[in-house]
Design a protein around this motif. Structure first.
Motif, PDB file in Angstrom:
ATOM      1  N   LEU A   1      32.810  37.064  41.200  1.00  0.00           N
ATOM      2  CA  LEU A   1      33.344  36.908  42.560  1.00  0.00           C
ATOM      3  C   LEU A   1      34.368  35.786  42.567  1.00  0.00           C
ATOM      4  CD1 LEU A   1      29.957  37.115  44.533  1.00  0.00           C
ATOM      5  CD2 LEU A   1      31.666  38.930  44.276  1.00  0.00           C
ATOM      6  N   CYS A   2      35.440  35.968  43.307  1.00  0.00           N
ATOM      7  CA  CYS A   2      36.528  34.981  43.383  1.00  0.00           C
ATOM      8  C   CYS A   2      37.095  34.759  41.981  1.00  0.00           C
ATOM      9  CB  CYS A   2      36.034  33.688  43.998  1.00  0.00           C
ATOM     10  SG  CYS A   2      35.359  33.924  45.641  1.00  0.00           S
ATOM     11  N   ALA A   3      37.609  35.810  41.400  1.00  0.00           N
ATOM     12  CA  ALA A   3      37.871  35.857  39.961  1.00  0.00           C
ATOM     13  C   ALA A   3      39.275  35.441  39.530  1.00  0.00           C
ATOM     14  CB  ALA A   3      37.611  37.278  39.477  1.00  0.00           C
TER      15      ALA A   3
ATOM     16  N   GLN B   1      40.389  44.148  45.023  1.00  0.00           N
ATOM     17  CA  GLN B   1      41.068  43.101  45.787  1.00  0.00           C
ATOM     18  C   GLN B   1      40.416  43.081  47.166  1.00  0.00           C
ATOM     19  OE1 GLN B   1      45.334  43.316  45.716  1.00  0.00           O
ATOM     20  NE2 GLN B   1      45.553  41.381  46.801  1.00  0.00           N
ATOM     21  N   GLY B   2      39.617  42.070  47.439  1.00  0.00           N
ATOM     22  CA  GLY B   2      38.892  42.070  48.708  1.00  0.00           C
ATOM     23  C   GLY B   2      38.297  40.718  49.009  1.00  0.00           C
ATOM     24  N   ASP B   3      37.714  40.643  50.199  1.00  0.00           N
ATOM     25  CA  ASP B   3      37.152  39.406  50.721  1.00  0.00           C
ATOM     26  C   ASP B   3      35.639  39.446  50.509  1.00  0.00           C
ATOM     27  OD1 ASP B   3      36.185  37.377  52.310  1.00  0.00           O
ATOM     28  OD2 ASP B   3      37.544  37.783  53.981  1.00  0.00           O
ATOM     29  N   ILE B   4      35.094  38.434  49.850  1.00  0.00           N
ATOM     30  CA  ILE B   4      33.657  38.479  49.545  1.00  0.00           C
ATOM     31  C   ILE B   4      32.789  38.266  50.783  1.00  0.00           C
ATOM     32  CG2 ILE B   4      33.980  37.743  47.137  1.00  0.00           C
ATOM     33  CD1 ILE B   4      32.602  35.052  48.050  1.00  0.00           C
ATOM     34  N   THR B   5      33.402  37.924  51.905  1.00  0.00           N
ATOM     35  CA  THR B   5      32.588  37.773  53.112  1.00  0.00           C
ATOM     36  C   THR B   5      32.424  39.114  53.856  1.00  0.00           C
ATOM     37  OG1 THR B   5      34.484  37.207  54.491  1.00  0.00           O
ATOM     38  CG2 THR B   5      33.378  35.376  53.413  1.00  0.00           C
TER      39      THR B   5
HETATM   40  C1  LIG Z   1      39.147  28.350  41.412  1.00  0.00           C
HETATM   41  S1  LIG Z   1      39.792  29.959  41.710  1.00  0.00           S
HETATM   42  C2  LIG Z   1      38.807  30.936  40.629  1.00  0.00           C
HETATM   43  C3  LIG Z   1      39.180  30.769  39.179  1.00  0.00           C
HETATM   44  C4  LIG Z   1      38.582  31.842  38.312  1.00  0.00           C
HETATM   45  N1  LIG Z   1      37.140  31.689  38.194  1.00  0.00           N
HETATM   46  C5  LIG Z   1      39.153  31.808  36.909  1.00  0.00           C
HETATM   47  O1  LIG Z   1      38.439  31.406  36.010  1.00  0.00           O
HETATM   48  O2  LIG Z   1      40.309  32.207  36.724  1.00  0.00           O
HETATM   49  C6  LIG Z   1      39.136  30.332  43.292  1.00  0.00           C
HETATM   50  C7  LIG Z   1      39.449  31.724  43.783  1.00  0.00           C
HETATM   51  O3  LIG Z   1      38.657  31.973  44.950  1.00  0.00           O
HETATM   52  C8  LIG Z   1      39.344  32.989  45.671  1.00  0.00           C
HETATM   53  N2  LIG Z   1      38.755  33.146  47.029  1.00  0.00           N
HETATM   54  C9  LIG Z   1      38.660  32.201  47.998  1.00  0.00           C
HETATM   55  N3  LIG Z   1      38.083  32.745  49.103  1.00  0.00           N
HETATM   56  C10 LIG Z   1      37.803  34.049  48.822  1.00  0.00           C
HETATM   57  C11 LIG Z   1      37.199  35.121  49.572  1.00  0.00           C
HETATM   58  N4  LIG Z   1      36.781  34.967  50.824  1.00  0.00           N
HETATM   59  N5  LIG Z   1      37.074  36.337  48.968  1.00  0.00           N
HETATM   60  C12 LIG Z   1      37.525  36.517  47.694  1.00  0.00           C
HETATM   61  N6  LIG Z   1      38.092  35.536  46.945  1.00  0.00           N
HETATM   62  C13 LIG Z   1      38.234  34.311  47.499  1.00  0.00           C
HETATM   63  C14 LIG Z   1      40.768  32.481  45.664  1.00  0.00           C
HETATM   64  O4  LIG Z   1      41.665  33.537  45.948  1.00  0.00           O
HETATM   65  C15 LIG Z   1      40.897  31.951  44.217  1.00  0.00           C
HETATM   66  O5  LIG Z   1      41.502  32.902  43.385  1.00  0.00           O
END
Ligand SMILES: C[S@@+](CC[C@H](N)C(=O)[O-])C[C@H]1O[C@@H](n2cnc3c(N)ncnc32)[C@H](O)[C@@H]1O
Length: 326
Positions: A61-63, A109-113
């Motif tokens: 998640l949030c990848a 591509q989506g929102d985890i909430t």
């Molecule tokens: C620190 S980065 C992640 C880095 C990743 N783990 C890597 O190793 O490349 C944080 C990510 O959280 C994502 N993010 C923040 N809020 C989010 C949400 N509600 N749903 C999905 N992704 C989210 C951001 O778009 C960002 O790409």
């Protein structure tokens, strides 16, 4: 008299190499082909907790930009090739932002909430639950610590909510956490769902940062629990100081530093030549983000349009004229 003269390309390289010198994990990530230095955090967590043992289905998640997905892809798929168990490896990566493709990783591509995101993840596993869910999610920080901690907590709880939809009993959940003043409340929420909750700080995570990772093992939801995305788990009553709770209500989880402690210190500066006799060679980033939110700002700066925008924005107030910024 000596005249110091650097062309802009040289200056750029000097700037880049000084970042390489300041942040050893940033530099190593490029040399080893990881998309971000965060890869080392997951690798060091795995060293301590053996996270990938027996894992065939994983969710990241949030990848974006994708270094954790790279770690999952390399570790799980390499094991799949060696074993003849016939179990297919599936990795699903989710982020608000688009991410360059990775072998063996399905992207959403989506929102985890959103519950629709959870449903889409479940669909990818064809009804079979995941063995591991990881979340390195971070909101755009505002610099207001209370606000940042609160938003980070909400993101972690959204990840936990999604996890309750997709994780198998006995499975593992790993997530970034900010060790702020209400962290005890988060630990309590996690302890409801997992028998083992540890707060871990990999060596590659800067000591100066309040960032740490919760490693939640042995998923066992309360009896009769029905996953429901519309239940806000952080149901906060602000007149309770959760750190002052006593007896069984007081939740303290073990804290563990992990990764080889003789490994590089992420707060230190290292020389560029680490191996004697080897010339330092600048390595460009493995995979820059493909559509970062700061893209427009970079475009404006590169084309020297920032100041024009500023003056064109302030123009009408002074002169009463209408201008259109592009
Ligand atoms: C620190 S980065 C992640 C880095 C990743 N783990 C890597 O190793 O490349 C944080 C990510 O959280 C994502 N993010 C923040 N809020 C989010 C949400 N509600 N749903 C999905 N992704 C989210 C951001 O778009 C960002 O790409």
């Amino acid at each position: 008299m000596y005249v110091l003269y650097y062309c802009s390309a040289e200056l750029e390289i000097m700037g880049r190499s000084s970042k390489d010198k300041r942040d050893i994990y940033y530099r190593l990530a490029k040399e080893e082909g990881w998309r971000a230095r965060s890869a080392f955090k997951l690798l060091q967590l795995d060293e301590e907790f053996n996270l990938f043992a027996g894992v065939n289905r994983a969710v990241d998640l949030c990848a974006a930009p994708g270094s954790w997905s790279q770690v999952l892809s390399r570790k799980l798929r390499c094991r799949e090739e060696k074993s003849d168990s016939g179990e297919e490896v599936k990795i699903v990566a989710v982020d608000l932002q688009a991410m360059a493709p990775l072998p063996g990783v399905t992207q959403i591509q989506g929102d985890i909430t959103k519950v629709s995101t959870a449903e889409e993840i479940v669909r990818h596993f064809e009804g079979r639950p995941a063995d591991l869910v990881v979340c390195d999610g971070a909101p755009d920080v505002t610099g207001l610590h209370d606000v940042d901690e609160y938003i980070q907590a909400q993101l972690l709880l959204a990840a936990l909510n999604i996890t309750t939809h997709v994780l198998k009993p006995g499975g593992t959940f790993v997530a970034k956490i900010f060790r702020g003043k209400d962290v005890t409340l988060l630990y309590s929420q996690l302890k409801i769902f997992f028998s083992g909750v540890t707060c871990a700080k990999p060596r590659s995570s800067r000591n100066s940062s309040i960032e740490a990772f919760v490693v939640c093992q042995n998923y066992h939801p309360p009896e009769g629990y029905v996953p429901n995305m519309s239940n806000p788990l952080l149901d906060h009553s602000y007149d309770v100081d959760f750190n002052q709770l006593e007896g069984p209500n007081r939740i303290i989880v073990p804290f563990l530093a992990c990764g080889d402690l003789s490994a590089f210190d992420s707060d230190r500066t290292y020389p560029l030549q680490l191996e004697a006799g080897k010339e330092y060679q600048y390595t460009p980033p493995t995979q820059p983000p493909i559509s970062p939110p700061y893209q427009q700002a970079c475009h404006l700066r590169k084309n020297n349009l920032l100041s024009k925008e500023e003056s064109s924005n302030s123009g009408p107030q002074q002169s009463g004229e209408q201008t259109k910024a592009d």
